[in-house]
Design an enzyme around this catalytic site. Structure first.
Site, PDB file in Angstrom:
ATOM      1  N   SER A 160       0.841  -1.188   0.000  1.00 23.59           N
ATOM      2  CA  SER A 160       0.000   0.000   0.000  1.00 23.59           C
ATOM      3  C   SER A 160       0.888   1.254   0.000  1.00 23.59           C
ATOM      4  O   SER A 160       1.727   1.413  -0.879  1.00 23.59           O
ATOM      5  CB  SER A 160      -0.954  -0.047   1.201  1.00 23.59           C
ATOM      6  OG  SER A 160      -1.993   0.881   1.080  1.00 23.59           O
ATOM      7  N   ARG A 230     -11.727   6.626   9.656  1.00 23.40           N
ATOM      8  CA  ARG A 230     -11.235   5.256   9.698  1.00 23.40           C
ATOM      9  C   ARG A 230     -12.269   4.278   9.136  1.00 23.40           C
ATOM     10  O   ARG A 230     -11.928   3.362   8.379  1.00 23.40           O
ATOM     11  CB  ARG A 230     -10.887   4.870  11.132  1.00 23.40           C
ATOM     12  CG  ARG A 230     -10.497   3.421  11.331  1.00 23.40           C
ATOM     13  CD  ARG A 230      -9.266   3.041  10.524  1.00 23.40           C
ATOM     14  NE  ARG A 230      -8.818   1.681  10.834  1.00 23.40           N
ATOM     15  CZ  ARG A 230      -7.801   1.092  10.252  1.00 23.40           C
ATOM     16  NH1 ARG A 230      -7.116   1.731   9.318  1.00 23.40           N
ATOM     17  NH2 ARG A 230      -7.449  -0.128  10.585  1.00 23.40           N
ATOM     18  N   ASP A 326      -8.377  -6.810  -4.885  1.00 23.62           N
ATOM     19  CA  ASP A 326      -7.995  -5.489  -4.364  1.00 23.62           C
ATOM     20  C   ASP A 326      -8.519  -4.418  -5.318  1.00 23.62           C
ATOM     21  O   ASP A 326      -7.980  -4.216  -6.400  1.00 23.62           O
ATOM     22  CB  ASP A 326      -6.470  -5.415  -4.253  1.00 23.62           C
ATOM     23  CG  ASP A 326      -5.981  -4.112  -3.624  1.00 23.62           C
ATOM     24  OD1 ASP A 326      -6.801  -3.203  -3.408  1.00 23.62           O
ATOM     25  OD2 ASP A 326      -4.771  -4.008  -3.362  1.00 23.62           O
ATOM     26  N   HIS A 359      -7.888  -5.525  -0.415  1.00 26.67           N
ATOM     27  CA  HIS A 359      -6.592  -4.879  -0.202  1.00 26.67           C
ATOM     28  C   HIS A 359      -5.893  -5.416   1.034  1.00 26.67           C
ATOM     29  O   HIS A 359      -4.655  -5.506   1.076  1.00 26.67           O
ATOM     30  CB  HIS A 359      -6.815  -3.369  -0.081  1.00 26.67           C
ATOM     31  CG  HIS A 359      -5.553  -2.577   0.029  1.00 26.67           C
ATOM     32  ND1 HIS A 359      -4.589  -2.568  -0.951  1.00 26.67           N
ATOM     33  CD2 HIS A 359      -5.093  -1.755   1.016  1.00 26.67           C
ATOM     34  CE1 HIS A 359      -3.592  -1.777  -0.595  1.00 26.67           C
ATOM     35  NE2 HIS A 359      -3.873  -1.275   0.600  1.00 26.67           N
ATOM     36  N   ASP A 360      -6.654  -5.795   2.044  1.00 28.19           N
ATOM     37  CA  ASP A 360      -6.075  -6.303   3.294  1.00 28.19           C
ATOM     38  C   ASP A 360      -5.331  -7.616   3.121  1.00 28.19           C
ATOM     39  O   ASP A 360      -4.660  -8.068   4.052  1.00 28.19           O
ATOM     40  CB  ASP A 360      -7.187  -6.506   4.332  1.00 28.19           C
ATOM     41  CG  ASP A 360      -7.232  -5.381   5.358  1.00 28.19           C
ATOM     42  OD1 ASP A 360      -6.422  -4.445   5.251  1.00 28.19           O
ATOM     43  OD2 ASP A 360      -8.081  -5.447   6.265  1.00 28.19           O
TER      44      ASP A 360
END
Length: 407
Positions: A160, A230, A326, A359-360
């Site tokens: 990232s 967040r 992602d 993405h994680d």
């Protein structure tokens, strides 16, 4: 709601690990035109540096990460954000490599940033802190490597925003980097990603407790705004498949709808938890500054928009990694990097990992990803006559853990 002010800089300096004051060799020039006469970088190390200092790997963290990559976090009590990758028998094997991870310039866990004290005023910098870029972060990291006496890194690895730093290292200091592994990243921040960041920034700045960036002076925290920022960002780190598998439309501790604004659904409760816990460990102004640094990132901009020119003649060996689900940094972005590296005749490998975790995925137990990284590093280690090893399998993980991810 006004909460307790974040930990003071003095308390931060008592955190475990290392914190070094830099700048004696000269001020740090920033892309914005300002300079930092003195600045601090907080960092952690894992493993041992060998005699000729050829086994050092720099790990670059993502937006909300920090230097505690492979140990219990001193503020949250949770595992390090990359413990699945760093340690004996893991791809970043601490029995073979000396792994370094520093809190980025502009961060809030010991490195100089808007939360630290401005020596000119004796108060927290707040918005008086100069705006920084990914390039500034990397130049600060280079000063740290100079301080440690490491002239050439075996590898620089990160996902990232960490991947942006990897690309910047390989472009700006190719003679200092052996191998570069940019993961789940892009050569520039897209309009979509800038838009998501702006929503988060506006949420923070709309919170009355933000107090025009001076909340630390009055002992406040813009809790609501930072939590919403967040929550918004966290949605982008997941995939639709992961959200469905993890939550579906299941209700949270109830048998029927409340017909109100409580957290009826598990996914709502999860996001509220993510927002509330994030506020306890991260500084709102740092969030503004670091998201802005990501938005400004455009590696080809310094090369007349020709990305390949950022890598001309590079001796660095690259491994670019992306994930199928992602959508924040999709494989199309990784291919732009690969095409530029091919055009520059650089040594590059590319792997797209099949994963439904979004993405994680780069933070999770993805065996194909780990095997790819381990194989690439082993191949490069063999060239340098460094030891190689096989991976030790990790416990299986279905992606349903409630452990907070640091993307």
């Amino acid at each position: 709601m006004t909460g307790t002010a974040p930990k003071s800089p003095d308390l931060l300096r008592s955190l475990p690990g290392h914190r070094v004051e830099l700048g004696d060799e000269g001020p740090l020039p920033l892309d914005c035109g300002e300079t930092l006469e003195q600045f601090a970088i907080a960092y952690q190390t894992y493993g041992e540096l060998n005699a000729d200092k050829s086994n050092a790997i720099l790990v670059c963290h993502a937006l909300t990460g920090d230097q505690f990559a492979s140990e219990t976090h001193p503020l949250t009590g949770k595992p390090g954000w990359w413990e699945v990758l760093i340690g004996p028998g893991r791809p970043l094997d601490t029995e073979r490599y000396f792994v370094i991870c520093s809190n980025v310039l502009g961060g809030c866990l010991g490195s100089t940033g808007p939360k630290e004290i401005n020596p000119a005023t004796g108060k927290p910098w707040g918005l008086d802190f100069p705006f920084i870029t990914v390039s500034d972060m990397v130049h600060a990291q280079k000063r740290l490597m100079d301080h440690l006496g490491i002239d050439r890194l075996f590898a620089v690895v990160g996902g990232s925003m960490g991947g942006m730093q990897v690309l910047e290292w390989a472009s700006k200091f190719p003679e200092r980097v052996g191998a570069a592994v940019p993961i789940a990243t892009a050569p520039y921040h897209s309009a979509q990603n800038i838009a998501f960041h702006e929503v988060g920034r506006q949420a923070i700045m709309a919170d009355p407790d933000w107090d025009e960036g001076r909340y630390l002076d009055s002992g406040k925290i813009p809790r609501r705004g930072l939590a919403v920022a967040r929550m918004t960002a966290h949605v982008t780190y997941l995939s639709e498949q992961a959200l469905h598998r993890k939550f579906g439309r299941r209700l949270q501790n109830r048998g029927e709808l409340s017909y109100g604004l409580e957290a009826d659904f598990q996914v709502e409760s999860y996001l509220r938890y993510q927002g509330a816990s994030f506020v306890e460990r991260f500084d709102a102004n740092s969030y503004l500054y670091i998201t802005r640094a990501m938005d400004y990132f455009d590696l080809g901009a310094d090369f007349d928009g020709v990305l390949a020119n950022a890598f001309r003649g590079s001796p660095v060996r690259f491994c670019v990694i992306s994930f199928t689900s992602d959508w924040l940094f999709p494989t199309t972005e990784a291919r732009k990097i690969v095409h530029a590296l091919n055009a520059a005749t650089a040594d590059v490998s590319f792997v797209e990992i099949d994963s439904d975790k979004g993405h994680d995925a780069f933070l999770l137990n993805e065996p194909e990803f780990h095997e790819t990284l381990n194989g690439f590093l082993n191949g490069f280690a063999e060239q340098l006559d460094l030891p190689t090893a096989d991976l030790k399998p990790l416990p299986s993980e279905d992606g349903s853990s409630d452990a907070e991810r640091i993307s």
